[in-house]
Design a protein around this motif. Structure first.
Motif, PDB file in Angstrom:
ATOM      1  N   ALA A   1       0.845  -1.196   0.000  1.00 34.01           N
ATOM      2  CA  ALA A   1       0.000   0.000   0.000  1.00 34.01           C
ATOM      3  C   ALA A   1       0.875   1.239   0.000  1.00 34.01           C
ATOM      4  CB  ALA A   1      -0.908   0.010   1.223  1.00 34.01           C
ATOM      5  N   ASN A   2       0.384   2.312  -0.616  1.00 34.96           N
ATOM      6  CA  ASN A   2       1.201   3.528  -0.687  1.00 34.96           C
ATOM      7  C   ASN A   2       1.045   4.426   0.531  1.00 34.96           C
ATOM      8  OD1 ASN A   2      -1.247   4.810  -1.096  1.00 34.96           O
ATOM      9  ND2 ASN A   2      -0.614   5.898  -2.936  1.00 34.96           N
ATOM     10  N   SER A   3       0.186   4.021   1.486  1.00 36.49           N
ATOM     11  CA  SER A   3       0.007   4.795   2.712  1.00 36.49           C
ATOM     12  C   SER A   3      -0.788   3.953   3.707  1.00 36.49           C
ATOM     13  CB  SER A   3      -0.740   6.108   2.431  1.00 36.49           C
ATOM     14  OG  SER A   3      -2.057   5.831   1.980  1.00 36.49           O
ATOM     15  N   GLU A   4      -0.783   4.382   4.953  1.00 43.98           N
ATOM     16  CA  GLU A   4      -1.613   3.709   5.953  1.00 43.98           C
ATOM     17  C   GLU A   4      -3.092   3.893   5.616  1.00 43.98           C
ATOM     18  OE1 GLU A   4      -0.778   1.705   8.267  1.00 43.98           O
ATOM     19  OE2 GLU A   4       1.393   1.996   8.361  1.00 43.98           O
ATOM     20  N   THR A   5      -3.419   5.024   5.023  1.00 41.51           N
ATOM     21  CA  THR A   5      -4.801   5.276   4.586  1.00 41.51           C
ATOM     22  C   THR A   5      -5.248   4.210   3.593  1.00 41.51           C
ATOM     23  OG1 THR A   5      -4.639   7.663   4.935  1.00 41.51           O
ATOM     24  CG2 THR A   5      -6.275   6.914   3.340  1.00 41.51           C
ATOM     25  N   VAL A   6      -4.410   3.928   2.609  1.00 47.53           N
ATOM     26  CA  VAL A   6      -4.753   2.925   1.598  1.00 47.53           C
ATOM     27  C   VAL A   6      -4.701   1.524   2.198  1.00 47.53           C
ATOM     28  CG1 VAL A   6      -3.952   1.882  -0.565  1.00 47.53           C
ATOM     29  CG2 VAL A   6      -4.169   4.366  -0.361  1.00 47.53           C
ATOM     30  N   ARG A   7      -3.785   1.288   3.117  1.00 48.70           N
ATOM     31  CA  ARG A   7      -3.736  -0.019   3.782  1.00 48.70           C
ATOM     32  C   ARG A   7      -5.075  -0.321   4.459  1.00 48.70           C
ATOM     33  NH1 ARG A   7       0.226  -1.916   8.807  1.00 48.70           N
ATOM     34  NH2 ARG A   7      -0.262  -4.141   8.643  1.00 48.70           N
ATOM     35  N   GLU A   8      -5.655   0.676   5.096  1.00 45.75           N
ATOM     36  CA  GLU A   8      -6.937   0.470   5.754  1.00 45.75           C
ATOM     37  C   GLU A   8      -8.051   0.225   4.730  1.00 45.75           C
ATOM     38  OE1 GLU A   8      -9.811  -0.318   8.226  1.00 45.75           O
ATOM     39  OE2 GLU A   8      -7.699  -0.138   8.818  1.00 45.75           O
ATOM     40  N   ARG A   9      -8.008   0.915   3.584  1.00 43.75           N
ATOM     41  CA  ARG A   9      -9.013   0.668   2.534  1.00 43.75           C
ATOM     42  C   ARG A   9      -8.897  -0.767   2.006  1.00 43.75           C
ATOM     43  NH1 ARG A   9      -7.840   5.989  -1.113  1.00 43.75           N
ATOM     44  NH2 ARG A   9      -8.437   7.576   0.418  1.00 43.75           N
ATOM     45  N   ILE A  10      -7.665  -1.220   1.802  1.00 37.89           N
ATOM     46  CA  ILE A  10      -7.455  -2.581   1.303  1.00 37.89           C
ATOM     47  C   ILE A  10      -8.030  -3.591   2.284  1.00 37.89           C
ATOM     48  CG2 ILE A  10      -5.687  -4.300   0.766  1.00 37.89           C
ATOM     49  CD1 ILE A  10      -3.930  -1.927  -0.207  1.00 37.89           C
ATOM     50  N   ARG A  11      -7.778  -3.364   3.560  1.00 38.49           N
ATOM     51  CA  ARG A  11      -8.307  -4.272   4.570  1.00 38.49           C
ATOM     52  C   ARG A  11      -9.839  -4.228   4.598  1.00 38.49           C
ATOM     53  NH1 ARG A  11      -6.003  -2.127   8.728  1.00 38.49           N
ATOM     54  NH2 ARG A  11      -4.161  -3.470   8.756  1.00 38.49           N
ATOM     55  N   SER A  12     -10.396  -3.026   4.514  1.00 37.74           N
ATOM     56  CA  SER A  12     -11.847  -2.855   4.626  1.00 37.74           C
ATOM     57  C   SER A  12     -12.586  -3.370   3.398  1.00 37.74           C
ATOM     58  CB  SER A  12     -12.166  -1.372   4.843  1.00 37.74           C
ATOM     59  OG  SER A  12     -13.546  -1.141   4.863  1.00 37.74           O
ATOM     60  N   PHE A  13     -12.092  -3.035   2.193  1.00 43.34           N
ATOM     61  CA  PHE A  13     -12.826  -3.346   0.967  1.00 43.34           C
ATOM     62  C   PHE A  13     -12.449  -4.689   0.354  1.00 43.34           C
ATOM     63  CE2 PHE A  13     -12.648   1.484   0.572  1.00 43.34           C
ATOM     64  CZ  PHE A  13     -13.850   1.646   1.242  1.00 43.34           C
ATOM     65  N   LEU A  14     -11.191  -5.120   0.551  1.00 42.07           N
ATOM     66  CA  LEU A  14     -10.701  -6.309  -0.133  1.00 42.07           C
ATOM     67  C   LEU A  14     -10.346  -7.448   0.818  1.00 42.07           C
ATOM     68  CD1 LEU A  14      -8.420  -4.453  -2.706  1.00 42.07           C
ATOM     69  CD2 LEU A  14     -10.720  -5.359  -3.098  1.00 42.07           C
ATOM     70  N   GLY A  15     -10.386  -7.194   2.123  1.00 32.91           N
ATOM     71  CA  GLY A  15     -10.134  -8.244   3.095  1.00 32.91           C
ATOM     72  C   GLY A  15      -8.711  -8.767   3.096  1.00 32.91           C
ATOM     73  N   ARG A  16      -7.743  -7.952   2.683  1.00 31.74           N
ATOM     74  CA  ARG A  16      -6.338  -8.369   2.641  1.00 31.74           C
ATOM     75  C   ARG A  16      -5.480  -7.406   3.459  1.00 31.74           C
ATOM     76  NH1 ARG A  16      -4.656 -11.378  -1.898  1.00 31.74           N
ATOM     77  NH2 ARG A  16      -2.633 -11.374  -0.813  1.00 31.74           N
ATOM     78  N   ASP A  17      -4.420  -7.936   4.026  1.00 28.86           N
ATOM     79  CA  ASP A  17      -3.458  -7.063   4.679  1.00 28.86           C
ATOM     80  C   ASP A  17      -2.411  -6.654   3.656  1.00 28.86           C
ATOM     81  OD1 ASP A  17      -2.321  -5.534   6.619  1.00 28.86           O
ATOM     82  OD2 ASP A  17      -1.516  -7.197   7.811  1.00 28.86           O
ATOM     83  N   SER A  18      -1.631  -5.638   3.995  1.00 26.62           N
ATOM     84  CA  SER A  18      -0.630  -5.124   3.060  1.00 26.62           C
ATOM     85  C   SER A  18       0.517  -4.498   3.835  1.00 26.62           C
ATOM     86  CB  SER A  18      -1.260  -4.102   2.109  1.00 26.62           C
ATOM     87  OG  SER A  18      -1.897  -3.058   2.834  1.00 26.62           O
ATOM     88  N   ILE A  19       1.583  -4.216   3.101  1.00 26.89           N
ATOM     89  CA  ILE A  19       2.780  -3.580   3.649  1.00 26.89           C
ATOM     90  C   ILE A  19       2.839  -2.167   3.096  1.00 26.89           C
ATOM     91  CG2 ILE A  19       5.305  -3.700   3.766  1.00 26.89           C
ATOM     92  CD1 ILE A  19       4.946  -6.713   2.922  1.00 26.89           C
ATOM     93  N   VAL A  20       3.112  -1.190   3.946  1.00 24.33           N
ATOM     94  CA  VAL A  20       3.186   0.198   3.477  1.00 24.33           C
ATOM     95  C   VAL A  20       4.600   0.534   3.026  1.00 24.33           C
ATOM     96  CG1 VAL A  20       2.958   2.628   4.113  1.00 24.33           C
ATOM     97  CG2 VAL A  20       1.277   0.957   4.923  1.00 24.33           C
ATOM     98  N   VAL A  21       4.728   0.970   1.786  1.00 23.01           N
ATOM     99  CA  VAL A  21       5.965   1.574   1.273  1.00 23.01           C
ATOM    100  C   VAL A  21       5.546   2.888   0.619  1.00 23.01           C
ATOM    101  CG1 VAL A  21       7.925   1.399  -0.294  1.00 23.01           C
ATOM    102  CG2 VAL A  21       7.095  -0.649   0.890  1.00 23.01           C
ATOM    103  N   TYR A  22       5.938   3.982   1.215  1.00 24.03           N
ATOM    104  CA  TYR A  22       5.512   5.284   0.701  1.00 24.03           C
ATOM    105  C   TYR A  22       6.104   5.564  -0.683  1.00 24.03           C
ATOM    106  CZ  TYR A  22       3.674   6.551   5.309  1.00 24.03           C
ATOM    107  OH  TYR A  22       2.951   6.587   6.457  1.00 24.03           O
ATOM    108  N   PRO A  23       5.367   6.276  -1.531  1.00 25.71           N
ATOM    109  CA  PRO A  23       5.870   6.627  -2.868  1.00 25.71           C
ATOM    110  C   PRO A  23       7.135   7.480  -2.779  1.00 25.71           C
ATOM    111  CG  PRO A  23       3.509   7.043  -2.711  1.00 25.71           C
ATOM    112  CD  PRO A  23       4.000   6.760  -1.322  1.00 25.71           C
ATOM    113  N   PRO A  24       7.922   7.492  -3.852  1.00 29.02           N
ATOM    114  CA  PRO A  24       9.185   8.241  -3.823  1.00 29.02           C
ATOM    115  C   PRO A  24       9.030   9.689  -4.248  1.00 29.02           C
ATOM    116  CG  PRO A  24       9.044   6.983  -5.844  1.00 29.02           C
ATOM    117  CD  PRO A  24       7.783   6.689  -5.083  1.00 29.02           C
TER     118      PRO A  24
END
Length: 368
Positions: free
Chosen positions: A166-189
């Protein structure tokens, strides 16, 4: 007996290159960092130059008639789905975008599927209400059926991913909420070295694309009440003419349209501060670029901006229900001397989101 084909280098698959945007730069930075080939749906003359693309690049050249909003995502998804066998020749595959994941090989294919998720598609999930009017009219039923089919295909593609970034903690939470998956945050460059302090030329700067969800109209309305303060809007978009009409009685507001990268960097470097107040931004590269130049940001306490801007240290965060008067008050609270005093904190904060940190994080995932 046919011998198995030798695995190719890593492959990065991205939707398309239409502008010189942060997502596009991220993909090119990633491909270069991991020595990857690149597959994408199409490219326009307004995007990055040939020199930015790896030698192993392949353009699917989606026909112009299918590049229109409303058709583009589905057309790209269908085209990428046809590429699964060729994509499977690469042991490591990184997917970026909304349609590119449709190219991910299924179970039984060797290798790894890695998904760099900028956000689950807003039109399918948290911003469905905003896009709903586009699904009306005589063809509304067909559009809704097509959208439901696209959603099923998208969720199946995400299900084929071995790792999600995920590109942010915000998107990590969306992925968990909408897609039921966990993710790793690596911020964009952010290419922090390209943004430098250039003094202060007496104006505040907006660089957000001129679209409804970016809320540039509220910035314009705020400066209409402050004729003694200068606003420069350095961007374009569907709302450009509407906003120009809105500001016709305000000579202190200047619209430049889209500008080239060199001029944009100068504008950022010479501003007092930047103003960026979109609805629930996924990450938001503009505030980081501003801070890299030592310029604080008037932002909003929503989405990824809560992760980048330090309220009171590198800018001012407005409440989510802010109005133009709140922007005007923030401008008054951030005059040139106070903005200049934040320079060191801004530059230090931007380094958290540097290219080096992005490359380090992605190389660890790709090699893991």
């Amino acid at each position: 007996m046919k011998l198995p084909e030798k695995a190719g280098p890593p492959l990065v698959v991205h939707d398309y290159f239409a502008i010189r945007g942060g997502g596009e730069r991220l993909v090119l930075t990633l491909a270069d960092a991991i020595g990857a080939d690149l597959l994408y749906g199409y490219r326009s003359a307004d995007s990055y130059d040939d020199a930015m693309f790896p030698a192993g690049s392949r353009d699917l050249d989606l026909p112009m008639a299918l590049r229109r909003p409303g058709l583009r995502a589905a057309a790209l998804a269908a085209r990428f789905a046809l590429e699964r066998r060729r994509v499977a020749r690469h042991d490591t595959r990184v997917f970026s975008g909304v349609a590119a994941p449709f190219a991910a090989p299924g179970a039984g294919s060797p290798g790894r599927n890695i998904f760099y998720c900028h956000t689950p598609p807003r039109f399918l999930y948290d911003q469905r209400a905003h896009f709903a009017p586009m699904l009306g009219g005589p063809a509304g039923m067909l559009k809704r059926a097509g959208l439901a089919r696209f959603r099923r295909g998208y969720e199946a593609a995400v299900g084929r991913m071995d790792t999600i970034v995920a590109n942010s903690e915000t998107v990590r939470e969306r992925i968990r909420s909408f897609l039921g998956r966990d993710s790793i945050v690596v911020y964009p460059p952010c290419d922090t070295k390209s943004f430098v302090w250039g003094g202060q030329q007496g104006y505040y700067l907006s660089t957000a694309r001129l679209a409804g969800l970016k809320r540039v109209d509220r910035i314009v309305d705020a400066f209409r009440t402050m004729p003694d303060q200068q606003l420069v809007v350095a961007s374009g978009g569907d709302e450009l003419e509407n906003l120009r009409r809105r500001a016709k009685d305000a000579p202190n507001i200047t619209f430049l349209g889209w500008v080239d990268e060199d001029r944009l960097r100068r504008l950022i470097g010479e501003a007092i501060a930047t103003i960026y107040v979109p609805v629930e931004e996924d990450f938001g590269m503009s505030p980081v670029e501003s801070m890299a130049a030592g310029k604080p940001v008037i932002g909003v306490a929503e989405g990824g901006l809560r992760e980048t801007i330090l309220d009171g240290e590198t800018g001012i965060l407005l409440p989510p229900d802010f109005q133009p008067a709140d922007i005007a008050e923030a401008v008054r609270r951030l005059p040139a001397p106070r903005a200049a005093a934040m320079r060191g904190a801004c530059e230090a904060r931007a380094e958290v989101f540097s290219e080096e940190r992005f490359i380090e994080g992605m190389r660890a995932i790709v090699s893991g």
